[in-house]
Design an enzyme around this catalytic site. Sequence first.
Site, PDB file in Angstrom:
ATOM      1  N   HIS A 195     -25.907  29.110  12.240  1.00  0.00           N
ATOM      2  CA  HIS A 195     -25.384  29.429  11.094  1.00  0.00           C
ATOM      3  C   HIS A 195     -23.832  28.434  10.912  1.00  0.00           C
ATOM      4  O   HIS A 195     -23.255  28.753   9.283  1.00  0.00           O
ATOM      5  CB  HIS A 195     -25.448  30.608   9.795  1.00  0.00           C
ATOM      6  N   GLU A 221     -13.008  29.738  10.807  1.00  0.00           N
ATOM      7  CA  GLU A 221     -12.449  31.336  10.915  1.00  0.00           C
ATOM      8  C   GLU A 221     -11.186  31.145  11.744  1.00  0.00           C
ATOM      9  O   GLU A 221     -10.624  32.522  11.790  1.00  0.00           O
ATOM     10  CB  GLU A 221     -13.757  32.299  11.216  1.00  0.00           C
ATOM     11  N   GLU A 228     -10.879  43.448  15.824  1.00  0.00           N
ATOM     12  CA  GLU A 228     -11.433  42.627  16.339  1.00  0.00           C
ATOM     13  C   GLU A 228     -10.147  41.293  16.332  1.00  0.00           C
ATOM     14  O   GLU A 228     -10.291  40.452  16.158  1.00  0.00           O
ATOM     15  CB  GLU A 228     -12.474  41.559  16.457  1.00  0.00           C
ATOM     16  N   HIS A 243     -30.995  31.934   8.649  1.00  0.00           N
ATOM     17  CA  HIS A 243     -29.827  32.419   7.890  1.00  0.00           C
ATOM     18  C   HIS A 243     -30.157  32.144   6.165  1.00  0.00           C
ATOM     19  O   HIS A 243     -30.230  31.027   5.768  1.00  0.00           O
ATOM     20  CB  HIS A 243     -28.764  31.693   8.180  1.00  0.00           C
ATOM     21  N   ASP A 260     -12.830  37.561  11.141  1.00  0.00           N
ATOM     22  CA  ASP A 260     -12.426  36.055  10.774  1.00  0.00           C
ATOM     23  C   ASP A 260     -12.997  35.667   9.804  1.00  0.00           C
ATOM     24  O   ASP A 260     -13.145  34.416   9.584  1.00  0.00           O
ATOM     25  CB  ASP A 260     -12.624  34.685  12.257  1.00  0.00           C
ATOM     26  N   ARG A 293     -20.337  26.604  10.232  1.00  0.00           N
ATOM     27  CA  ARG A 293     -20.071  25.737   8.897  1.00  0.00           C
ATOM     28  C   ARG A 293     -19.913  24.527   9.197  1.00  0.00           C
ATOM     29  O   ARG A 293     -20.472  23.059   9.018  1.00  0.00           O
ATOM     30  CB  ARG A 293     -19.126  26.227   8.457  1.00  0.00           C
TER      31      ARG A 293
HETATM   32  C1  UD1 Z   1     -20.749  33.992   6.825  1.00  0.00           C
HETATM   33  C2  UD1 Z   1     -18.851  34.014   7.385  1.00  0.00           C
HETATM   34  C3  UD1 Z   1     -18.926  33.253   9.139  1.00  0.00           C
HETATM   35  C4  UD1 Z   1     -20.037  35.236   9.729  1.00  0.00           C
HETATM   36  C5  UD1 Z   1     -21.321  34.381   8.292  1.00  0.00           C
HETATM   37  C6  UD1 Z   1     -21.559  35.890   9.023  1.00  0.00           C
HETATM   38  C7  UD1 Z   1     -16.767  32.818   5.489  1.00  0.00           C
HETATM   39  C8  UD1 Z   1     -16.479  31.666   5.740  1.00  0.00           C
HETATM   40  N1  UD1 Z   1     -17.542  32.509   6.999  1.00  0.00           N
HETATM   41  O1  UD1 Z   1     -20.611  32.657   7.165  1.00  0.00           O
HETATM   42  O2  UD1 Z   1     -17.709  33.601   9.057  1.00  0.00           O
HETATM   43  O3  UD1 Z   1     -19.995  33.730  10.600  1.00  0.00           O
HETATM   44  O4  UD1 Z   1     -20.249  35.264   7.379  1.00  0.00           O
HETATM   45  O5  UD1 Z   1     -23.149  35.449   9.101  1.00  0.00           O
HETATM   46  O6  UD1 Z   1     -16.578  33.760   5.531  1.00  0.00           O
HETATM   47  N2  UD1 Z   1     -26.583  34.016   1.285  1.00  0.00           N
HETATM   48  C9  UD1 Z   1     -27.317  34.765   0.772  1.00  0.00           C
HETATM   49  N3  UD1 Z   1     -27.339  36.154   0.853  1.00  0.00           N
HETATM   50  C10 UD1 Z   1     -27.260  36.895   1.680  1.00  0.00           C
HETATM   51  C11 UD1 Z   1     -25.814  36.547   2.355  1.00  0.00           C
HETATM   52  C12 UD1 Z   1     -25.703  34.867   2.279  1.00  0.00           C
HETATM   53  O7  UD1 Z   1     -28.193  34.294   0.333  1.00  0.00           O
HETATM   54  O8  UD1 Z   1     -26.718  37.974   1.812  1.00  0.00           O
HETATM   55  C13 UD1 Z   1     -26.027  32.484   1.393  1.00  0.00           C
HETATM   56  C14 UD1 Z   1     -25.330  32.090  -0.458  1.00  0.00           C
HETATM   57  O9  UD1 Z   1     -26.269  31.222  -1.040  1.00  0.00           O
HETATM   58  C15 UD1 Z   1     -23.713  32.162  -0.152  1.00  0.00           C
HETATM   59  C16 UD1 Z   1     -24.583  31.892   1.677  1.00  0.00           C
HETATM   60  O10 UD1 Z   1     -25.355  32.049   2.182  1.00  0.00           O
HETATM   61  O11 UD1 Z   1     -23.194  31.533  -0.669  1.00  0.00           O
HETATM   62  C17 UD1 Z   1     -23.076  31.518   2.608  1.00  0.00           C
HETATM   63  O12 UD1 Z   1     -22.597  33.102   2.357  1.00  0.00           O
HETATM   64  P1  UD1 Z   1     -20.816  32.943   3.214  1.00  0.00           P
HETATM   65  O13 UD1 Z   1     -20.681  34.281   3.396  1.00  0.00           O
HETATM   66  O14 UD1 Z   1     -19.991  32.120   2.387  1.00  0.00           O
HETATM   67  O15 UD1 Z   1     -21.017  31.477   4.401  1.00  0.00           O
HETATM   68  P2  UD1 Z   1     -21.657  32.699   5.488  1.00  0.00           P
HETATM   69  O16 UD1 Z   1     -22.192  30.735   5.981  1.00  0.00           O
HETATM   70  O17 UD1 Z   1     -22.574  33.336   5.607  1.00  0.00           O
HETATM   71  N1  UDP Z   2     -27.859  39.950  13.020  1.00  0.00           N
HETATM   72  C1  UDP Z   2     -28.861  40.751  12.297  1.00  0.00           C
HETATM   73  N2  UDP Z   2     -29.813  40.375  12.132  1.00  0.00           N
HETATM   74  C2  UDP Z   2     -30.703  38.408  11.703  1.00  0.00           C
HETATM   75  C3  UDP Z   2     -29.241  37.898  12.929  1.00  0.00           C
HETATM   76  C4  UDP Z   2     -28.645  38.358  13.090  1.00  0.00           C
HETATM   77  O1  UDP Z   2     -29.090  42.144  12.557  1.00  0.00           O
HETATM   78  O2  UDP Z   2     -31.082  38.236  11.781  1.00  0.00           O
HETATM   79  C5  UDP Z   2     -26.802  39.867  13.504  1.00  0.00           C
HETATM   80  C6  UDP Z   2     -26.008  40.201  15.459  1.00  0.00           C
HETATM   81  O3  UDP Z   2     -26.523  40.742  16.220  1.00  0.00           O
HETATM   82  C7  UDP Z   2     -25.332  40.483  15.410  1.00  0.00           C
HETATM   83  C8  UDP Z   2     -24.711  39.757  13.813  1.00  0.00           C
HETATM   84  O4  UDP Z   2     -25.909  39.696  12.996  1.00  0.00           O
HETATM   85  O5  UDP Z   2     -24.496  41.576  15.056  1.00  0.00           O
HETATM   86  C9  UDP Z   2     -24.769  38.209  14.063  1.00  0.00           C
HETATM   87  O6  UDP Z   2     -24.364  38.465  13.127  1.00  0.00           O
HETATM   88  P1  UDP Z   2     -24.204  36.772  12.748  1.00  0.00           P
HETATM   89  O7  UDP Z   2     -24.146  35.611  13.676  1.00  0.00           O
HETATM   90  O8  UDP Z   2     -23.987  36.271  10.794  1.00  0.00           O
HETATM   91  O9  UDP Z   2     -22.137  36.116  12.356  1.00  0.00           O
HETATM   92  P2  UDP Z   2     -20.998  36.151  13.472  1.00  0.00           P
HETATM   93  O10 UDP Z   2     -21.045  36.923  14.641  1.00  0.00           O
HETATM   94  O11 UDP Z   2     -21.320  34.393  13.847  1.00  0.00           O
HETATM   95  O12 UDP Z   2     -19.744  35.706  12.281  1.00  0.00           O
END
Ligand code: UD1
Ligand code: UDP
Length: 368
Positions: free
Chosen positions: A202, A133, A119, A236, A97, A204
Amino acid sequence: MKPKVMVVVGTRPEAIKMAPVYRALQAQGSFAPVLLSTSQHRELLRQALAPFALEPEIDLQIMTEGQTPSQVASQVLALLPPILEDVRPRWLLVQGDTTTAFAAAAAAFYCRVPVAHVEAGLRSFRMDAPFPEEFNRKAVAVACSLHFAPTPRAQANLLAEGVPAETIAVVGNPVVDAVQWILKTLPPPPQDGKKRLLVTLHRRESFGPPLAGLLQALRQLAAKHSSQLEIVYPVHPNPHVRQPAHQILGGLPGVHLVPPMDYSDFLQAFRSSRVVLSDSGGVQEEAPTLRVPVLIAREVTERPEAVESGWAHLVGTDPQKVFSQLETLLFDDAAWQRACGAANPFGDGHTGEKIAEILAQRSHGGGK
Ligand code: UD1
Ligand code: UDP
């Protein structure tokens, strides 16, 4: 030459759940899988792919600091179509999602590449939670011609939206494949009797006061039980999370604020914990395999199967409620026993193989 299947990943959970699908496609042999990363996540994605020894073959490299979903979507919509025209995959697979999944599905639809959704069919029935999502996964369903639902409930959700029954297959969730794969490589968990609480937050829709309240609850817990409790919190990297986490919990005795963990390290920490506090989707699905209770810091879940299995418990974001439920599960053995569940509703660890087989059958039959 074998027909290609493009496997799209963008974030950490997509990498973890698509790794077994990619590997199964390779083993099944009917297709040449092509791993494409949007790099909506950068280091988080790499970390998640590493234990599966996978590297993206094509990388859109779109991540920017503090990005918005619109920025992510517009980049994917701009960059993916020329690649699709070049590769011409027989299928494009998206997972879950995320905005990567939504935008990649839309781009493939515009390019007339059939889309399959891993999924499929999860619904919270609230467009504001999880945000964005719930929109993303509903929009993916509209673009898809094949839906891999993890459970009968997800299948029923799709049927209720008018998705044709013959385009839905119930196959489990590949997160079970992923966890089983990694568990084989881990040493036994420590048996030192320490009370560990693992935390991930994490979402939003929790940014601002709800997240600050959850962090305050953890602060209160750490202050009251510092001699007996270890809180491990891989933070995160989103600035909306990192900043308040360090401001409210930084430097407290017994609280370990650490960078995001490698998947193997995270699963080891998970199964070494007494309880997990999380708003993650994937963590709810991993709990029944790892047999550790999870408190879900959200108002609703699109994974009621995790709650019904007895391993996940919806606690919400009210700080006092979170504090008292955590304290109870950490220090009351009878309550902890009651918070442990039964069977795993998310499959048998062979979801990747089932997906590869169904794709092969549909392609040989010429259907979508
Ligand atoms: C995204 C997904 C969420 C998922 C999550 C998993 C959307 C809208 N949201 O949210 O569904 O649960 O990923 O973790 O698609 N950042 C870094 N390094 C990284 C990753 C992220 O610095 O490797 C920081 C950056 O500043 C980035 C911010 O996190 O802009 C947000 O990342 P983003 O993918 O937009 O949103 P998530 O909250 O991670
Ligand atoms: N996870 C990881 N390292 C971490 C935190 C989470 O590998 O420090 C894994 C966790 O086991 C799960 C996945 O990341 O499989 C979940 O990711 P996240 O919570 O970012 O996204 P969501 O599942 O909510 O979309």
